[in-house]
Design a protein around this motif. Structure first.
Motif: not given
Length: 262
Positions: A113-119
């Motif tokens: 979800a850290g990746f998704n937060l960036a996205l």
């Protein structure tokens, strides 16, 4: 802006840029309720404060964010997990809803979800050491934080499913090639370079940029006729702004415009 900071989030105002630093370095900035609530408050302040033009989101220590806190997984009940993901969902929607650009500055790992937060952010600037990974399959979960949505928009269904199923890291060079990020910078130059990038955007016509963000985000959910009409209405509104008048006058004067976001 120190009043917006908490143990897991550092918030500072640097001129027109609100800097939000995820601050759980010992856990690779894994999410906590305190961090998520703090980001909600920071974004609310950014929306309401005319002096703030851009929000920058970064992580302290060795990584941007590992996403969910694996150490606490398995101990939370179904209701607690449901509520936690619900708060994350509100944060993702707030990032998309705010009329000001949000820039993710990532380094180390942006996982789960850290990746998704960036996205969810409007721009991603990455350090040359960055790796992105959708690690949910490794712990028997599905992606949360909008990963299915964001990645399928950018990469299409087949590559998205491969990334989700296999949970293999994406090197920063590949992320750049696939259009997942905007720029790559040497790690030693990342903080200063990203801030300079944010300041340049902050100098732009704030109201027009906010409407550009909205129109782009709506484009894939609308047909061409609807977007054309939205552009028509919005352009009429923008033509009456002080920023438009300043832009035209600066063009005539052969100088750089000084926009005020009005």
């Amino acid at each position: 802006m120190n009043s917006l900071s908490n143990e897991h989030l550092q918030v500072n105002l640097n001129g027109p840029v609100l800097s939000c630093v995820l601050n759980r370095p010992d856990s690779l900035n894994a999410f906590s309720d305190e961090m998520i609530f703090g980001l909600h408050e920071a974004l609310r302040e950014a929306e309401n404060n005319h002096e703030i033009k851009v929000v920058v989101l970064s992580g302290a220590g060795r990584a941007f964010s590992a996403g969910g806190d694996v150490k606490s997984m398995g101990s939370a009940g179904a209701s607690e997990l449901y509520d936690h993901v619900g708060e994350l969902n509100k944060l993702i929607l707030k990032i998309k809803d705010i009329s000001k650009p949000v820039i993710a500055v990532v380094h180390g790992y942006a996982a789960g979800a850290g990746f998704n937060l960036a996205l969810a952010c409007d721009q991603i600037i990455a350090g040359e050491d960055t790796k992105f990974v959708l690690s949910f399959a490794q712990v028997g979960l599905v992606s949360d934080g909008g990963g299915h949505y964001f990645l399928s928009k950018i990469l299409g269904p087949y590559r998205t499913k491969e990334l989700l199923f296999r949970a293999e890291p994406i090197p920063v060079e590949t992320a750049m090639e696939w259009g997942l990020i905007n720029r790559v910078m040497p790690l030693a130059e990342l903080e200063e370079g990203a801030m300079n990038y944010a300041v340049e955007i902050a100098k732009g016509p704030g109201r027009a940029i906010g409407m550009m963000k909205k129109l782009v985000d709506q484009a894939d959910q609308s047909d061409l006729a609807s977007i054309l009409e939205q552009e028509r209405i919005t352009q009429t509104m923008m033509a009456a702004t002080e920023d438009h008048k300043e832009g035209v006058q600066a063009f005539k004067d052969k100088r750089k415009p000084e926009f005020l976001g009005k």
